[in-house]
Design a protein around this motif. Structure first.
Motif, mmCIF file in Angstrom:
data_model
loop_
_atom_site.group_PDB
_atom_site.id
_atom_site.type_symbol
_atom_site.label_atom_id
_atom_site.label_comp_id
_atom_site.label_asym_id
_atom_site.label_seq_id
_atom_site.Cartn_x
_atom_site.Cartn_y
_atom_site.Cartn_z
ATOM 1 N N UNK B 613 0.833 -1.185 0.000
ATOM 2 C CA UNK B 613 0.000 0.000 0.000
ATOM 3 C C UNK B 613 0.868 1.235 0.000
ATOM 4 N N UNK B 614 0.376 2.250 -0.693
ATOM 5 C CA UNK B 614 1.151 3.466 -0.745
ATOM 6 C C UNK B 614 0.364 4.545 -0.038
ATOM 7 N N UNK B 615 0.850 5.030 1.109
ATOM 8 C CA UNK B 615 0.051 6.021 1.842
ATOM 9 C C UNK B 615 -0.142 7.280 0.999
ATOM 10 N N UNK B 616 -1.409 7.615 0.783
ATOM 11 C CA UNK B 616 -1.740 8.800 0.004
ATOM 12 C C UNK B 616 -2.650 9.675 0.848
ATOM 13 N N UNK B 617 -2.351 10.945 0.913
ATOM 14 C CA UNK B 617 -3.143 11.824 1.763
ATOM 15 C C UNK B 617 -3.536 13.057 0.965
ATOM 16 N N UNK B 618 -4.724 13.555 1.242
ATOM 17 C CA UNK B 618 -5.181 14.773 0.588
ATOM 18 C C UNK B 618 -4.748 15.989 1.385
ATOM 19 N N UNK B 658 -4.122 12.434 11.153
ATOM 20 C CA UNK B 658 -2.856 12.175 10.474
ATOM 21 C C UNK B 658 -1.731 12.017 11.488
ATOM 22 N N UNK B 659 -1.744 12.896 12.509
ATOM 23 C CA UNK B 659 -0.721 12.799 13.553
ATOM 24 C C UNK B 659 -0.793 11.455 14.244
ATOM 25 N N UNK B 660 -2.028 11.012 14.504
ATOM 26 C CA UNK B 660 -2.196 9.747 15.221
ATOM 27 C C UNK B 660 -1.757 8.575 14.351
ATOM 28 N N UNK B 661 -2.042 8.657 13.049
ATOM 29 C CA UNK B 661 -1.764 7.509 12.196
ATOM 30 C C UNK B 661 -0.276 7.401 11.846
ATOM 31 N N UNK B 662 0.322 8.530 11.455
ATOM 32 C CA UNK B 662 1.685 8.423 10.938
ATOM 33 C C UNK B 662 2.764 8.678 11.989
ATOM 34 N N UNK B 688 -9.514 17.953 13.746
ATOM 35 C CA UNK B 688 -10.177 17.423 12.550
ATOM 36 C C UNK B 688 -11.337 18.315 12.149
ATOM 37 N N UNK B 689 -11.579 18.391 10.870
ATOM 38 C CA UNK B 689 -12.830 19.009 10.420
ATOM 39 C C UNK B 689 -13.327 18.191 9.240
ATOM 40 N N UNK B 690 -14.461 18.610 8.680
ATOM 41 C CA UNK B 690 -14.986 17.893 7.517
ATOM 42 C C UNK B 690 -14.369 18.498 6.261
ATOM 43 N N UNK B 700 -7.012 11.195 7.580
ATOM 44 C CA UNK B 700 -5.790 11.990 7.618
ATOM 45 C C UNK B 700 -5.880 13.113 6.587
ATOM 46 N N UNK B 701 -5.377 14.275 6.943
ATOM 47 C CA UNK B 701 -5.449 15.427 6.050
ATOM 48 C C UNK B 701 -4.380 16.398 6.505
ATOM 49 N N UNK B 702 -3.816 17.166 5.568
ATOM 50 C CA UNK B 702 -2.891 18.200 6.011
ATOM 51 C C UNK B 702 -2.992 19.440 5.144
ATOM 52 N N UNK B 703 -2.324 20.498 5.616
ATOM 53 C CA UNK B 703 -2.379 21.780 4.924
ATOM 54 C C UNK B 703 -0.951 22.203 4.600
#
Lengths: 97, 889
Positions: B613-618, B658-662, B688-690, B700-703
């Motif tokens: 699996x290749x971790x992909x994040x938006x 994302x912090x928790x997962x990675x 987290x937000x929607x 997971x999401x980042x800016x």
């Protein structure tokens, strides 16, 4: 068949005439209700064996005249022939036994 | 054989000349009799004897006529016509009943036809003018370990196209938008980026000019050509017949108009009407994120395939999966864990078909309920009438009508009713064709197009529904008529106890069915309303009040990156200086909007990614003060500032998930994350937000800093207590002051943005609510009918009770308790059914259990109030029973 034969020998006729003629020809042996003639005429008309036309009778009365068509004549020939065959067969059977 | 046919034709023809033929027959027979009389007179009979003899030898005149008539016409058709005439007359004689029955049926059949037409026009054959839609399938990517769908990259699509043998064509279509300036009017317009085979593959031929030519979808910005829609041609170009060959600036680049699509063609995106099409080679101009035609890792395409005739979805999927597997092996760095999936058109996940599917599925169930309830109501009316017609039926049986003939008569009446109902129903469906669009909130620049399609399939289905209704309608009174007991019926009616007796049993069970069905719908409506409230009331993780959203389309205006940076900085300063503005920021993608976030394969120090699996994040590209403006709290660290620009070190803010997962819950601040081959330093953790939908689970999401990942297109977010209207004027002034040619998008609150994203829920609530209300009304009418009928039939008993000392309140109690017992029974049945059925609402429910007691409670309350209302009038009438009059009667 009787009706077709009547029309064939007498030419165009109205219903009462046909009824009378059949009665005479069969020498009153065939005492049908004259009314039954009309549904029969209608059936023949629907099959295209007779056609009807309004006209005036010998006593100047309005009446519907029926006449035989070509198809009707052919049909009559067929029926007469098949009747002949049939009665001949029955006669033979009756004679041989 | 020929004679038989001739006879049939003649008999059939006779049906239309009955009067003439009847007259002829009369004439002929009369002349026959007259001739016969004359003949007899000539034979010397007396006039009276002559007449008698003529009639005798003729046989029965009337019988002859009857035999003659039977021979002349087609008795089956004639009796049917007779039944029809008689039925119509019966219905006209009680217009109140007929109108009510036809109205109920119109409602029932109309609701069915409307939903059928929506299903046909939106799910099964959504694209007018597109050929062979039954062989069209939607095509998306998948990612291992993730549910849902992903887009596809252009090189992957080309490989699929060259490797697959079971498909006629692969059709690429990606929705895009631009601001179209023609003359002095600038308007937001949507269109599609398509493959060059688009128009040929879907079998749509431009009315002017041509479609795209092979090869026009390759090369970077190599083919600036466009096909425009018929509406655009007529509306904005005033139907210019010399349009072909002219140029139109799209996103700042002159495009040659090479074709005009035919009238009624709206593209291939369910719900939205496309206004222009450009070939994929122009993709860079319309899509953020650079040139992607040679980039296998960037997935942006939505596509359809057309299967060869006779190929099934399973076979096609097998072939495609095999190719996808090969691509995984050939290009592990981009395709590891990536698959390709085919979807039936009605499940297309990337347009409004997917969002409307659950609603329409539920509607199909709901309209069956409506039809059943309507039929039950008419059934009740028919029962009352069959009681009133019992004398007629009895007399007809007594004078020798066969049961079959009676049944035929009753069915014919049912058929007349349902024919009218079906006609009315189709009319209703016709009116409701475009009703779905009305339920969606309007948004600027988007032409909504959600047509119902009343084609022969819908007609046939509606006819089928009406036939079933006919059977039901005919059966109820037939059931009654079948039981007519001559001896009993000829005796005078005796009154039964209120609610007693066999007939009352049938009627009560009909009402029971009605009450229970409408209770189910009420529960469904209550559940949906509750979830809508929860959704609209739920916090998306950012402020919905006090934040406005708008945009200025710099891409269409042809701004390059440097100009855009200058303009946007200038505008931000001006906006922040406006009175009442707390803060303002640009961000590339609007949360809960249609635009898609950037996504990237990531690598994190110390996070071993599983081999499969290749971790992909938006992620989103946002400016300074984004979190403060949006009201998204930071858990730790800091947010972006003006200092995080092109020259500074690359930075990112990650969300909690994302912090928790990675980072396994460790504080990620100061750690590195690799984004698009560049390492970035994490400077903050946001709550987290929607992001794409209020219903999504935490992902997971980042800016990243917009300055460090610049693209021209962006939305403007403004924190201010001012209303959108006031703000719009001020903003427009500022934009015009900077560049007179630019137009401002509509200004909306983030609450509005949230509401738009939940429109499918709103549609479901509205539809189920409206139909639920209707069925409640029908059920209440049914209950009222049964109760008032029971009271009117039992005045004798009621009067006796009064004489024997019953007071008004006890009469009231007697009648009310009958009605409420019925209701309670219906509610119990309905509750049991609802417990089993509300699970169907599944996806439409948000944070509400399908067995939510509150929803059941409110449904019960509504039902109780409605039933009380329905029983009160009959009960009150019962208390007015005048014992003296009753006894006298």
């Amino acid at each position: 068949m009787l009706v077709l034969q009547t029309l064939n020998s007498m030419g165009p006729m109205h219903g009462f005439g046909i009824a009378l003629r059949i009665q005479q020809v069969s020498q009153d042996l065939l005492q049908l209700n004259q009314g039954t003639l009309y549904p029969a005429l209608l059936r023949l008309g629907q099959r295209g064996w007779v056609v009807s036309k309004w006209g005036t009778s010998e006593n100047n009365r309005k009446a519907k005249f029926y006449s035989l068509t070509r198809a009707g004549r052919k049909q009559l020939d067929r029926q007469v022939e098949s009747w002949g065959r049939m009665s001949g067969m029955i006669n033979r059977v009756l004679r041989t036994t | 054989m020929r004679e038989t046919f001739r006879t049939l034709v003649q008999r059939f023809a006779a049906l239309f000349r009955r009067r003439q033929l009847e007259h002829d027959l009369d004439e002929e027979l009369r002349s026959h009799l007259e001739m016969a009389i004359e003949f007899n007179l000539r034979k010397g009979m007396s006039p009276s004897n002559a007449r008698r003899e003529a009639l005798r030898s003729f046989g029965g005149v009337e019988q002859t006529k009857e035999v003659y008539r039977e021979q002349r016409g087609l008795p089956v058709i004639e009796t049917t016509l007779q039944d029809l005439r008689f039925g119509l007359r019966m219905l006209l004689r009680s217009p109140g009943f007929s109108i009510l029955a036809v109205l109920c049926l119109t409602l029932g059949i109309g609701a069915n036809a409307a939903v059928f037409s929506w299903v046909e026009g939106i799910l099964f054959r959504p694209y007018p003018l597109v050929a062979h839609q039954e062989r069209l399938l939607a095509l998306t990517g998948t990612a291992r370990g993730e549910s849902g769908h992903a887009d596809i990259s252009w090189p992957d699509l080309l490989d699929l196209q060259s490797s697959c043998t079971l498909m006629d064509s692969f059709i690429v279509t990606k929705i895009t938008g631009t601001t179209l300036s023609i003359g002095d009017r600038a308007e937001r317009t949507i269109g599609s980026i398509v493959s060059a085979n688009y128009f040929d593959a879907i079998g749509v031929h431009p009315v002017l000019g041509r479609g795209f030519e092979p090869g026009e979808d390759s090369g970077q910005n190599a083919h600036p050509v466009t096909v425009i829609s018929y509406q655009l041609w007529q509306g904005r170009f005033k139907g210019d017949s010399q349009i072909i060959g002219k140029t139109q600036r799209l996103n700042g680049v002159p495009h040659t108009i090479v074709g005009v699509a035919p009238e009624g063609f709206y593209g291939t995106f369910v719900g939205w009407g496309m206004q222009f099409w450009v070939p994929a080679s122009m993709e860079e101009l319309f899509e953020a994120g650079g040139y992607k035609l040679e980039d296998r890792g960037t997935r942006w395409i939505e596509a359809y395939v057309r299967l060869k005739p006779g190929v099934t979805l399973e076979q096609a999927q097998q072939e495609i999966s095999a190719v996808a597997k090969r691509l995984e092996v050939d290009y592990p760095s981009t395709n590891r864990g990536r698959g390709i999936k085919l979807w039936p058109l009605w499940q297309t996940p990337f347009n409004n078909a997917g969002t409307l599917l659950p609603t329409l599925e539920i509607m199909l169930v709901v309209v069956v309920f409506v039809l059943l309830i309507a039929c039950a109501n008419i059934g009740n009316l028919l029962l009352v009438r069959s009681f009133a017609r019992r004398n007629e039926m009895t007399v007809r049986i007594a004078i020798g009508a066969g049961r079959g003939r009676l049944l035929k008569q009753l069915f014919t009446e049912g058929l007349i009713l349902s024919a009218f109902g079906a006609a009315g129903g189709l009319l209703v469906a016709h009116w409701c064709r475009h009703a779905l669009v009305l339920l969606f909130p309007a948004r600027a620049g988007v032409t909504m197009h959600l047509p119902g399609d009343i084609d022969w399939r819908v007609m046939a289905l509606s006819a089928g529904v009406s036939l079933i209704a006919t059977l039901v309608l005919g059966l109820i009174p037939a059931f009654q008529a079948g039981k007519v007991n001559l001896a009993g019926a000829l005796k005078s009616d005796s009154a039964a106890v209120v609610g007693g007796g066999g007939r009352a049993w049938v009627r009560s069970s009909l009402v029971l069915v009605q009450v229970s069905l409408s209770f189910v719908l009420l529960v469904g409506a209550a559940l949906l309303i509750e979830s809508l409230q929860k959704i609209r009331g739920s916090s998306p993780g950012f402020s919905t009040q006090g934040v406005l959203f708008t945009a200025v389309d710099l891409v269409s205006a042809g701004y390059d990156a440097d100009h855009a940076k200058g303009f946007q900085d200038e505008l931000l300063d001006r906006v922040k200086a406006l009175p009442g503005v707390d803060s303002a920021v640009f961000a590339r993608v609007t949360p809960l909007g249609y635009g898609s976030f950037s996504s990237t394969p990531i690598a994190v120090d110390g996070y071993p990614s599983p081999p499969e699996e290749q971790p992909t994040v938006e992620y989103n590209e946002v400016g300074p003060d984004y979190f403060r403006t949006m009201g998204i709290p930071l858990v730790s660290g800091r947010e972006f500032t003006r200092a995080d620009d092109e020259k500074a070190a690359l930075v990112a803010v990650v969300n909690e998930t994302m912090a928790a997962k990675y980072w396994f819950g460790r504080n990620p601040i100061g750690e590195r994350v690799k984004v698009k081959d560049r390492w970035m330093r994490v400077i903050g953790v946001a709550k987290n937000s929607k992001y794409q939908s209020v219903r999504e689970t935490p992902t997971p999401f980042f800016y990243v800093s917009r300055r460090q990942n610049f693209s021209v297109g962006a939305g403007l977010f403004i924190r201010t207590p001012l209303s959108p209207g006031i703000m719009a004027t001020a903003l427009a002034n500022e934009v015009h002051a900077l560049d007179g040619n630019l137009a401002l998008y509509e200004v909306i609150t983030l609450q509005e943005q949230l509401d738009r994203s939940t429109s499918p829920q709103l549609v479901a609530v509205t539809l189920v609510g409206v139909l639920g209300g209707l069925t409640l009304l029908l059920a209440v009418i049914g209950l009222y009918g049964v109760m008032s009928y029971a009271v009117s039939q039992n005045t004798r008993e009621l009067g006796l009770r009064v004489v024997l000392g019953a007071d008004r309140s006890s009469l009231l109690r007697l009648v009310m308790s009958r009605g409420l017992t019925l209701m309670a029974g219906g509610v119990l049945l309905g509750a049991a059914a609802a417990l089993a059925l509300t699970r169907l609402l599944g996806n439409l429910l948000f944070d509400v259990s399908p067995r939510d007691p509150q929803a059941f409670g409110s449904a019960l309350a509504v039902m109780t109030i409605a039933s009380l209302a329905a029983c009160t009038l009959p009960a009150w009438r019962a208390t007015r029973t005048d014992p003296a009059r009753v006894l006298r009667d």
